[in-house]
Scaffold this active site. Structure first.
Site, PDB file in Angstrom:
ATOM      1  N   GLU A  15     -16.103 -55.390 114.729  1.00  0.00           N
ATOM      2  CA  GLU A  15     -17.081 -54.687 114.698  1.00  0.00           C
ATOM      3  C   GLU A  15     -18.357 -55.357 114.371  1.00  0.00           C
ATOM      4  OE1 GLU A  15     -17.084 -50.864 112.613  1.00  0.00           O
ATOM      5  OE2 GLU A  15     -18.678 -51.406 111.450  1.00  0.00           O
TER       6      GLU A  15
ATOM      7  N   HIS B 168     -21.819 -46.874 117.859  1.00  0.00           N
ATOM      8  CA  HIS B 168     -21.729 -46.135 116.948  1.00  0.00           C
ATOM      9  C   HIS B 168     -22.880 -45.014 116.963  1.00  0.00           C
ATOM     10  CE1 HIS B 168     -19.192 -48.627 114.083  1.00  0.00           C
ATOM     11  NE2 HIS B 168     -18.886 -49.054 115.052  1.00  0.00           N
TER      12      HIS B 168
ATOM     13  N   ARG C 167     -20.970 -39.114 110.992  1.00  0.00           N
ATOM     14  CA  ARG C 167     -22.103 -38.292 110.206  1.00  0.00           C
ATOM     15  C   ARG C 167     -23.327 -38.999 109.799  1.00  0.00           C
ATOM     16  NH1 ARG C 167     -21.340 -35.910 104.371  1.00  0.00           N
ATOM     17  NH2 ARG C 167     -22.038 -38.160 103.966  1.00  0.00           N
TER      18      ARG C 167
ATOM     19  N   LYS D 114     -19.659 -62.540 111.524  1.00  0.00           N
ATOM     20  CA  LYS D 114     -19.547 -63.874 111.313  1.00  0.00           C
ATOM     21  C   LYS D 114     -18.172 -64.457 112.178  1.00  0.00           C
ATOM     22  CE  LYS D 114     -20.482 -63.742 106.290  1.00  0.00           C
ATOM     23  NZ  LYS D 114     -19.872 -63.444 104.981  1.00  0.00           N
TER      24      LYS D 114
HETATM   25  P1  FAD Z   1     -17.570 -36.807 108.308  1.00  0.00           P
HETATM   26  O1  FAD Z   1     -16.195 -36.801 109.153  1.00  0.00           O
HETATM   27  O2  FAD Z   1     -18.504 -35.690 108.417  1.00  0.00           O
HETATM   28  O3  FAD Z   1     -17.061 -36.400 106.765  1.00  0.00           O
HETATM   29  C1  FAD Z   1     -18.138 -36.365 105.767  1.00  0.00           C
HETATM   30  C2  FAD Z   1     -17.513 -35.517 104.434  1.00  0.00           C
HETATM   31  O4  FAD Z   1     -17.779 -34.296 104.898  1.00  0.00           O
HETATM   32  C3  FAD Z   1     -16.299 -35.836 104.040  1.00  0.00           C
HETATM   33  O5  FAD Z   1     -16.190 -35.439 102.578  1.00  0.00           O
HETATM   34  C4  FAD Z   1     -15.433 -34.650 105.007  1.00  0.00           C
HETATM   35  O6  FAD Z   1     -14.217 -34.208 104.224  1.00  0.00           O
HETATM   36  C5  FAD Z   1     -16.286 -33.373 104.671  1.00  0.00           C
HETATM   37  N1  FAD Z   1     -16.447 -32.774 105.942  1.00  0.00           N
HETATM   38  C6  FAD Z   1     -16.384 -32.964 107.105  1.00  0.00           C
HETATM   39  N2  FAD Z   1     -16.221 -31.914 108.013  1.00  0.00           N
HETATM   40  C7  FAD Z   1     -16.226 -30.799 107.056  1.00  0.00           C
HETATM   41  C8  FAD Z   1     -16.156 -29.307 107.246  1.00  0.00           C
HETATM   42  N3  FAD Z   1     -16.250 -28.775 108.582  1.00  0.00           N
HETATM   43  N4  FAD Z   1     -16.643 -28.646 106.092  1.00  0.00           N
HETATM   44  C9  FAD Z   1     -16.690 -29.265 104.948  1.00  0.00           C
HETATM   45  N5  FAD Z   1     -16.622 -30.585 104.842  1.00  0.00           N
HETATM   46  C10 FAD Z   1     -16.370 -31.435 105.761  1.00  0.00           C
HETATM   47  N6  FAD Z   1     -22.569 -45.330 108.920  1.00  0.00           N
HETATM   48  C11 FAD Z   1     -23.777 -45.378 109.718  1.00  0.00           C
HETATM   49  O7  FAD Z   1     -24.993 -45.054 109.099  1.00  0.00           O
HETATM   50  N7  FAD Z   1     -23.804 -46.309 110.923  1.00  0.00           N
HETATM   51  C12 FAD Z   1     -22.442 -46.705 111.435  1.00  0.00           C
HETATM   52  O8  FAD Z   1     -22.688 -47.270 112.381  1.00  0.00           O
HETATM   53  C13 FAD Z   1     -21.284 -46.474 110.553  1.00  0.00           C
HETATM   54  N8  FAD Z   1     -20.174 -46.849 110.988  1.00  0.00           N
HETATM   55  C14 FAD Z   1     -19.045 -46.597 110.450  1.00  0.00           C
HETATM   56  C15 FAD Z   1     -17.805 -46.982 111.010  1.00  0.00           C
HETATM   57  C16 FAD Z   1     -16.460 -46.795 110.298  1.00  0.00           C
HETATM   58  C17 FAD Z   1     -15.279 -47.054 110.905  1.00  0.00           C
HETATM   59  C18 FAD Z   1     -16.541 -45.989 109.121  1.00  0.00           C
HETATM   60  C19 FAD Z   1     -15.356 -45.825 108.320  1.00  0.00           C
HETATM   61  C20 FAD Z   1     -17.743 -45.516 108.644  1.00  0.00           C
HETATM   62  C21 FAD Z   1     -18.889 -45.882 109.207  1.00  0.00           C
HETATM   63  N9  FAD Z   1     -20.194 -45.366 108.858  1.00  0.00           N
HETATM   64  C22 FAD Z   1     -21.400 -45.682 109.076  1.00  0.00           C
HETATM   65  C23 FAD Z   1     -20.193 -44.856 107.268  1.00  0.00           C
HETATM   66  C24 FAD Z   1     -20.241 -43.185 107.565  1.00  0.00           C
HETATM   67  O9  FAD Z   1     -21.358 -42.697 108.242  1.00  0.00           O
HETATM   68  C25 FAD Z   1     -20.186 -42.690 106.271  1.00  0.00           C
HETATM   69  O10 FAD Z   1     -18.784 -42.912 105.516  1.00  0.00           O
HETATM   70  C26 FAD Z   1     -20.352 -41.203 106.034  1.00  0.00           C
HETATM   71  O11 FAD Z   1     -20.523 -40.817 104.664  1.00  0.00           O
HETATM   72  C27 FAD Z   1     -19.298 -40.108 106.603  1.00  0.00           C
HETATM   73  O12 FAD Z   1     -19.142 -40.169 107.933  1.00  0.00           O
HETATM   74  P2  FAD Z   1     -18.074 -39.474 108.724  1.00  0.00           P
HETATM   75  O13 FAD Z   1     -18.242 -39.470 109.938  1.00  0.00           O
HETATM   76  O14 FAD Z   1     -16.405 -39.797 108.105  1.00  0.00           O
HETATM   77  O15 FAD Z   1     -18.240 -37.977 108.393  1.00  0.00           O
END
Ligand code: FAD
Length: 288
Positions: A17, A79, A109, A273
């Site tokens: 990544e 992403h 999200r 890096k």
């Molecule tokens: P979700 O899957 O939507 O989950 C977020 C929260 O909502 C969780 O607590 C979940 O339990 C809850 N939730 C989900 N669905 C529901 C529902 N239907 N009802 C009620 N609650 C629900 N951030 C960036 O800005 N840019 C990036 O490029 C980026 N890359 C990432 C790559 C990886 C591999 C990871 C692990 C994270 C990355 N992030 C990035 C961070 C990410 O945006 C954050 O972790 C964010 O807070 C949650 O994203 P998510 O897609 O997991 O959200």
């Protein structure tokens, strides 16, 4: 090629990544880093997305992902976050990705920024996954997961229930948040199995190579830090070279254990890096 097709072939899918350069750093550094990373022949390189709170066009993400795929000949995933975007913003990014021949999206999200009120079109990553899959494009869609639960979740069980919604919406592969204790990852995998979540999960590994990163890790990540991790880092915190070596050794140790336990994939947070990624790859290539 859809990245989901790489999994399930009895081998570990190794990916990297990278992130687009910060505004004040020269763009060439990331292009040089990408060329070096591509030479290590990962299965794919993903490029992070910064919405910047403005709806975000993600142009740099598209540009870099396109460079990885079209110039370096390595598969890529762009992403894409949705919290601060409306459907028109997202559709524009999808058009742009499609025009550049990018076939895979890590649908997220995004983090909540207390200073930026979110748009109302998307509340969760699962909404974005559904939206992408309902457009005329044919993207491979991946999603994120947190082996120790997302910090906003009530508990891990609630988070896994929500993860199931994301997979049911069409996320074909999950990429995990960083973790430093492999047993947490194995327990999580077992929970997924019980929740009937059967897609491949790539394990997110972050080599922690300097003191600032280490301190941020403790403050920011919800990841538990095993005593082995904290002891090593406290011991070498004032010796940058030793600390970097110890961080790399720790990541290698984690990866060897994961591969030995049949992990679907390793997603290395390279922090742009290539030298760190090189040391890790040199140590584990024969295991792959
Ligand atoms: P979700 O899957 O939507 O989950 C977020 C929260 O909502 C969780 O607590 C979940 O339990 C809850 N939730 C989900 N669905 C529901 C529902 N239907 N009802 C009620 N609650 C629900 N951030 C960036 O800005 N840019 C990036 O490029 C980026 N890359 C990432 C790559 C990886 C591999 C990871 C692990 C994270 C990355 N992030 C990035 C961070 C990410 O945006 C954050 O972790 C964010 O807070 C949650 O994203 P998510 O897609 O997991 O959200």
């Amino acid at each position: 090629m859809k990245l989901s097709s790489l999994f399930g072939k009895n081998k570990t899918v190794f990916s990297f990544e990278v992130f687009p350069p910060k505004k004040d750093s020269p763009v060439e550094t990331v292009y040089n880093a990408l060329a070096e990373l591509a030479a290590m022949k990962p299965e794919f390189i993903s490029v992070t997305y910064s919405a910047g709170g403005s709806g975000g066009s993600g142009e740099m993400t598209v540009e870099l992902a396109s460079y990885v795929k079209n110039k370096l000949g390595i598969e890529t995933a762009a992403h894409l976050t949705c919290l601060n975007s409306d459907t028109n913003d997202v559709r524009r990014v999808l058009e742009n990705l499609s025009e550049h021949g990018i076939e895979n999206i890590l649908a997220l999200r995004g983090d909540i920024n207390p200073d930026v009120p979110p748009h109302n079109d998307f509340s969760y990553a699962s909404d974005l996954v559904s939206f992408i899959n309902n457009q005329r494009f044919n993207f491979g869609v991946m999603g994120a997961c947190c082996p120790e639960g997302h910090p906003e979740s009530e508990d891990l069980i609630a988070d896994v229930k929500n993860l199931k919604k994301k997979v049911d919406a069409g996320a074909e592969v999950l990429v995990s948040q960083m973790f430093f204790d492999n047993t947490k990852f194995y327990d999580f995998k077992e929970m997924l199995r019980l929740a009937d979540i059967n897609v491949p999960v790539s394990a997110g590994i972050m080599p922690v190579t300097n003191k600032r990163q280490f301190e941020r890790m403790i403050i920011l990540s919800g990841a538990s830090l095993p005593a082995k991790f904290t002891k090593t880092f406290s011991r070498f915190e004032d010796k940058p070279e030793a600390l970097a070596d110890a961080g790399i050794a720790y990541a290698i140790d984690q990866i060897v254990d994961l591969i030995s336990n049949g992990v679907d994939g390793i997603h290395l947070y390279t922090m742009n890096k290539p030298a760190v990624a090189r040391k890790i790859m040199d140590s584990v290539r024969s295991l792959l």
